[in-house]
Design a protein around this motif. Sequence first.
Motif, PDB file in Angstrom:
ATOM      1  N   TYR A   7     -19.776 -24.251  72.347  1.00 13.21           N
ATOM      2  CA  TYR A   7     -19.801 -25.055  73.538  1.00 13.21           C
ATOM      3  C   TYR A   7     -21.037 -25.997  73.465  1.00 13.21           C
ATOM      4  CZ  TYR A   7     -20.382 -25.909  78.515  1.00 13.21           C
ATOM      5  OH  TYR A   7     -20.679 -26.623  79.732  1.00 13.21           O
ATOM      6  N   TYR A   8     -20.464 -27.290  73.303  1.00 11.12           N
ATOM      7  CA  TYR A   8     -21.255 -28.517  73.061  1.00 11.12           C
ATOM      8  C   TYR A   8     -22.456 -28.234  71.980  1.00 11.12           C
ATOM      9  CZ  TYR A   8     -19.433 -30.425  77.226  1.00 11.12           C
ATOM     10  OH  TYR A   8     -18.599 -31.354  78.054  1.00 11.12           O
TER      11      TYR A   8
ATOM     12  N   PRO B  82     -22.347 -19.274  73.350  1.00  9.04           N
ATOM     13  CA  PRO B  82     -23.640 -19.131  74.395  1.00  9.04           C
ATOM     14  C   PRO B  82     -23.485 -17.877  75.198  1.00  9.04           C
ATOM     15  CG  PRO B  82     -22.518 -21.141  74.836  1.00  9.04           C
ATOM     16  CD  PRO B  82     -21.936 -20.395  73.683  1.00  9.04           C
ATOM     17  N   TRP B  83     -22.208 -17.855  75.805  1.00  8.54           N
ATOM     18  CA  TRP B  83     -22.457 -16.776  76.799  1.00  8.54           C
ATOM     19  C   TRP B  83     -22.366 -15.287  76.271  1.00  8.54           C
ATOM     20  CZ3 TRP B  83     -19.688 -21.304  77.571  1.00  8.54           C
ATOM     21  CH2 TRP B  83     -19.660 -21.870  78.700  1.00  8.54           C
TER      22      TRP B  83
ATOM     23  N   VAL C  34     -25.763 -32.751  79.246  1.00  9.65           N
ATOM     24  CA  VAL C  34     -26.723 -31.906  80.352  1.00  9.65           C
ATOM     25  C   VAL C  34     -26.006 -30.679  79.725  1.00  9.65           C
ATOM     26  CG1 VAL C  34     -25.205 -31.814  82.030  1.00  9.65           C
ATOM     27  CG2 VAL C  34     -27.611 -31.098  82.422  1.00  9.65           C
ATOM     28  N   GLN C  35     -24.606 -30.257  79.388  1.00  5.83           N
ATOM     29  CA  GLN C  35     -23.958 -29.067  78.916  1.00  5.83           C
ATOM     30  C   GLN C  35     -24.918 -28.671  77.596  1.00  5.83           C
ATOM     31  OE1 GLN C  35     -22.473 -31.742  79.863  1.00  5.83           O
ATOM     32  NE2 GLN C  35     -20.757 -31.566  81.303  1.00  5.83           N
TER      33      GLN C  35
ATOM     34  N   LYS D 265     -28.314 -24.246  75.330  1.00  7.75           N
ATOM     35  CA  LYS D 265     -29.495 -23.864  74.540  1.00  7.75           C
ATOM     36  C   LYS D 265     -30.567 -23.152  75.436  1.00  7.75           C
ATOM     37  CE  LYS D 265     -32.077 -26.398  71.239  1.00  7.75           C
ATOM     38  NZ  LYS D 265     -32.468 -27.772  70.652  1.00  7.75           N
ATOM     39  N   ASN D 266     -30.642 -23.794  76.635  1.00  9.26           N
ATOM     40  CA  ASN D 266     -31.888 -23.198  77.269  1.00  9.26           C
ATOM     41  C   ASN D 266     -31.444 -21.787  77.810  1.00  9.26           C
ATOM     42  OD1 ASN D 266     -33.561 -25.227  76.852  1.00  9.26           O
ATOM     43  ND2 ASN D 266     -32.893 -26.587  78.717  1.00  9.26           N
ATOM     44  N   ALA D 267     -30.058 -21.673  78.259  1.00  9.05           N
ATOM     45  CA  ALA D 267     -29.716 -20.273  78.743  1.00  9.05           C
ATOM     46  C   ALA D 267     -30.129 -19.192  77.478  1.00  9.05           C
ATOM     47  CB  ALA D 267     -28.138 -20.474  78.987  1.00  9.05           C
ATOM     48  N   ILE D 268     -29.825 -19.330  76.410  1.00  9.36           N
ATOM     49  CA  ILE D 268     -29.900 -18.309  75.350  1.00  9.36           C
ATOM     50  C   ILE D 268     -31.687 -18.235  75.083  1.00  9.36           C
ATOM     51  CG2 ILE D 268     -29.708 -17.760  72.951  1.00  9.36           C
ATOM     52  CD1 ILE D 268     -27.187 -19.621  73.023  1.00  9.36           C
TER      53      ILE D 268
END
Length: 820
Positions: free
Chosen positions: A249-250, A255-256, A300-301, A306-309
């Motif tokens: 994803y981007y 990432p999920w 922004v995606q 990246k920040n979620a991980i």
Amino acid sequence: MPAVSKGDGMRGLAVFISDIRNCKSKEAEIKRINKELANIRSKFKGDKALDGYSKKKYVCKLLFIFLLGHDIDFGHMEAVNLLSSNKYTEKQIGYLFISVLVNSNSELIRLINNAIKNDLSSRNPTFMCLALHCIANVGSREMAEAFAGEIPRILVAGDTMDSVKQSAALCLLRLYKTSPDLVLMGEWTSRVVHLLNDQHMGVVTAAISLITCLSQKNPDEFKTCVSLAVSRLSRIVSSASTDLQDYTYYFVPAPWLSCKLLRLLQCYPPPEDGAVKGRLVECLETILNKAQEPPKSKKVQHSNAKNAILFEAISLIIHYDSEPNLLVRACNQLGQFLQHRETNLRYLALESMCTLASSEFSHEAVKTHIETVINALKTERDVSVRQRAADLLYAMCDRSNAKQIVAEMLSYLETADYSIREEMVLKVAILAEKYAVDYSWYVDTILNLIRIAGDYVSEEVWYRVIQIVINRDDVQGYAAKTVFEALQAPACHENMVKVGGYILGEFGNLIAGDPRSSPLVQFNLLHSKFHLCSVPTRALLLSAYIKFINLFPETKSTIQEVLRSDSQIRNSDVELQQRAVEYLKLSSIASTDVLATVLEEMPPFPERESSILAKLKKKKGPGAVSVNELEEGKREGGELNGGGERGGDSSAISTPSPSADLLGLRTGPPVTAAAPSTGSLLVDVFSEAGVNDDVKRTTQQVRAHSPTSLPPFSHPTITNNPQPSRFISSSVVLEDRMQNVVKNNHRQMFLLGLGMALLENVDPNPENFVCAGVIQTKAQQVGSLLRLEPNAQAQMYRLTVRSSKDTVSKRLCELLAEQF
């Protein structure tokens, strides 16, 4: 009306939807819907059997009407009939209608379950997925009972297609959340865990959601998932974006799934296997390293994924709290986000750093960002971010920066949002108490707090400052001087008046030597606020006035004049009127010694948990600390309550409510004595096992009435280890003529009716009653001790009375014997 394409499968549905959209008014829409409902009803009730296409079309129309907000009370059976169709579109519409309109209590559930069983056993992956989706959407207990044993078998079967496995995992998760007692994995546990090694990433993503939920309730059964999760995470983190093209994803691979794996690992402690732990540490370091790399996309995606991980990785690092290097690196990474242009990132960084501040490894690293956090508290536009900044300041506070943080929070309070002021006040009060080395600073802070945000200072806050001042001899004079100066302000908050009345009433004599704060000046200052206060505050001030008469006899006439005024003794409020009358009478007829006894200084309060901290805990904010943390802070900075400096064991006195009468006339503090000796003499009870040395004599007004005609002849007292040689005893054995009529509570009422203080936990026999009092005679006051020992078997009493006068002991014993 828009044109309908020639190949459309349900032309009638498209026409109906177009008609509804073209209606000019609500009435026209309802008229068109009613017309269509009548047409559908006639078709369903007609003699001619409808084909699958017609049923599908009419069921779709009913579903559309329901979505418009209208009730549908027919068509359910036709939808159930569609489930038996072999055509995908017809079966799909049937399941859709049932998922939306059929509730768990419907009579059709059994028919629906039968149709679902047929589809699950058909081995047609499309039909199986439709059935599993319907089970998950309805999620009733009946469906859980019917399919909880079948779905795990489908999930782990080797010939099940990947798409069906995904649906089965999510369906089982739904049933487990609604009916956990019915979903028992048992033999399927290990096979479900090994789905983490599945080749299909979609299956792994669905399975890990199920495993995470199951492991939260049964961690031991699923602990083998830790090594598999670390292995899968390692493969994802070390892979390039081109390796997992379908799940990238981007430019961020899966990432999920990465977030779900990190969240699963937070359900368990650090791995015990050194190899697994080392591999996990490498994964976390790689994630932190990638956060420092330049972004591969400006979208922004990309940054969101990246920040979620990254934040999930930091949460795992905080959860383990065992890797100092990772904790410091995580803190530094979060520190970079504190000045990020994205508000959400600043918020999340502040929230995560609140947790990091509680770790011994990263606390110092968090403190390095104090200036940035203070700046955020002052300049952030979003109130939620400012609140998180306040929480972080609270969490990072220690003895080295307490004064700076408290000063900044006090400064912010003047312009803080009304929604967070109360919580800010509580936090300032807790920090000032927890890290107070100089108690004059603590007093200044709390008084300043009342001045700035008096409306948000709860009773717990000013109660607490009163308790601490009473327990600290070294700060009492300073507190009296400071509060006297604060009361001189033209506009003074009522909480300041309460604190001022209490402290000056107790310790005003410590500043009375200065002509600027002479007794009369203190009284006039307090009384100038009287008419501006509420009834409870006026009651407290009246108690302060009578205390002044004891401290400063020269003010007696002035205060009596105030108490004698019509505005007091004829006050419409019963409480104020009663206080004025009683205090006036007390000051008029009581001798100086009696006044000194009655109006003696408040005893020290016992050590206990701060009520301010308990109130803050109810808010459950991220910055809230535990009781252990507060106690640890007290051990570092000395005991705030200072019981040791006043001498004796202050725990022997229960804490009177600070809102109660200043004189303590309403409730006398019960005495908790030391372990009683086994001696049978009354003198043993009072001298060897008696009241602790530090327990001060106090008085109480007993409102219980004796069931006998004997009037009260004494006032209760608690003695300071009376000398046995000064007391002369008299004993008599009484026949229990009352037998079963006189119960323990009646005996207690009888003794209290005499005006004596009942001492609990003093006698080794809990059935005995021990009392103390002062006999009021015309010539003098005689101290007396009394013990009543019931003997149930002999139906007798032993009454023992001791006093300093032989005649008083005998006469008192005879007088009491007559009452039995």
